[in-house]
Design an enzyme around this catalytic site. Structure first.
Site, PDB file in Angstrom:
ATOM      1  CG  ASP A  84       8.555  10.728   0.741  1.00 60.21           C
ATOM      2  OD1 ASP A  84       7.371  11.142   0.809  1.00 60.21           O
ATOM      3  OD2 ASP A  84       9.052  10.245  -0.290  1.00 60.21           O
ATOM      4  CG  ASP A 130       3.088  11.160   2.176  1.00 61.83           C
ATOM      5  OD1 ASP A 130       2.030  11.506   1.636  1.00 61.83           O
ATOM      6  OD2 ASP A 130       4.143  10.949   1.551  1.00 61.83           O
ATOM      7  CB  THR A 186       3.521   8.950  -2.701  1.00 60.67           C
ATOM      8  OG1 THR A 186       2.213   8.768  -3.234  1.00 60.67           O
ATOM      9  CG2 THR A 186       4.559   8.724  -3.800  1.00 60.67           C
TER      10      THR A 186
END
Length: 346
Positions: A234, A35, A37
């Site tokens: 996250d 991922d 961000t």
């Protein structure tokens, strides 16, 4: 069972394995989906600018977007709200707030229906973004995340937020590529933003404007190709893919949902921890095989003698005291060999 490995000075790159299966499976991984961000980037974005459409000004676009984003927990939303408050803009309370995880939010602000999100969300609600398309693409080419604001079904403006890449990211990716992993980036940001960030980091395979379901589908597709897939993320929107991957890797600086869905947690959110976890996985399995060899060797030598196999020829028997000593030495050998793994954690 959870296994904590403190690594680096001051345990700055701690790795938490949920169970022994995670340690064993990680060494088999050949593809890593990451991922953007909060994983490749700091996850602490800052607001750049608002570009208004016809009939609006920049401050009003920021004020309305921030009013709506008060109901969101996303880091990009937090940056917009923080910037509006710094400028002392008066925010309204959002009503009927809804979050389309990974693509945007919507709700009522001041009696008007607001939708804030990426191009995919605008397409879902049939709002054209052509009027500000060139400005949006220019911002994305610089690596910024762009969100469109629609009011009562019409495009009102767009907002750009930037999120700096973590200082450790390039080093981590270089090490992971050197280990032979195929690196894939998947993000909810626009494809232009994804490619811009990918170019900075040397990631050739990028997927932009992906929803949580799209990340899950990507994991499944790669698995059908015979790939052993790890997913690093996250956020809440990463949870389905983290759970589906052969090994899910969560950032300890991220959400509880992500960590609960993953088998490995990088306590400080440092991607360099993946290389350490890979090294530990390989070393641990190798150490287990060595210990089995030690145990087999001691038993192969001791059991025949204890059973009297050599007595007719040599008169040798195994004294209980010597047998006990040999067993203790066997255990000490196995433990001593296992303790060598500490070197991998330094």
């Amino acid at each position: 069972m959870s296994i904590m490995v403190a690594t680096g000075k001051g345990a700055t790159r701690g790795v938490l394995f949920r169970d022994a299966a995670a340690i064993e499976n990680l060494r088999k991984v050949d593809t890593l989906i990451i991922d953007k961000t909060g994983t490749l980037t700091e996850g602490r974005p800052t607001f750049e600018k608002a570009i208004p459409g016809d009939g609006f000004d920049a401050d009003e676009i920021l004020r309305l977007a921030a009013s709506l984003d008060q109901g969101s927990e996303h880091p990009l939303a937090a940056a917009i709200v923080a910037s509006a408050r710094e400028r002392k803009l008066v925010l309204d309370k959002p009503e009927n707030f809804e979050s389309g995880s990974g693509i945007g939010v919507q709700g009522q602000v001041g009696g008007r229906h607001l939708v804030l999100g990426n191009t995919a969300l605008m397409q879902q609600i049939s709002v054209s973004v052509d009027a500000l398309k060139s400005q949006a693409e220019a911002l994305r080419a610089e690596g910024a995340s762009v969100m469109h604001l629609a009011i009562d079904g019409k495009l009102a403006g767009l907002l750009a937020v930037s999120d700096p890449i973590k200082a450790s990211t390039m080093e981590a990716l270089t090490a992971l590529k050197a280990s032979g992993l195929r690196i894939v980036m998947a993000t909810g940001d626009g494809i232009t933003t994804a490619k811009a960030v990918g170019a900075k980091l040397g990631i050739e395979e990028v997927h932009g404007e992906v929803k949580p379901q799209d990340k899950l589908t990507l994991v499944e597709q790669l698995q059908k190709e015979g790939r052993i897939v790890a997913m690093a993320g996250d956020g809440i929107n990463d949870a389905p893919a983290l759970a589906k991957a052969n090994v899910g890797i969560a950032m300890g600086t991220g959400t509880d949902v992500a960590m609960n869905s993953a088998q490995v947690t990088l306590v400080k959110g440092d991607l360099r921890g993946i290389s350490i976890a890979l090294a530990l996985s390989n070393a641990t399995v190798g150490n287990m095989k060595q210990n089995l060899m030690f145990a087999f060797l001691y038993n192969a030598l001791g059991i025949p003698v204890a059973a009297g196999l050599l007595y007719p020829f040599t008169g040798w028997l195994l004294s209980p005291m010597i047998a006990a000593l040999a067993m203790s030495f066997s255990s000490a050998s196995v433990i001593g060999n296992a303790l060598r793994l500490r070197r991998k954690a330094l």
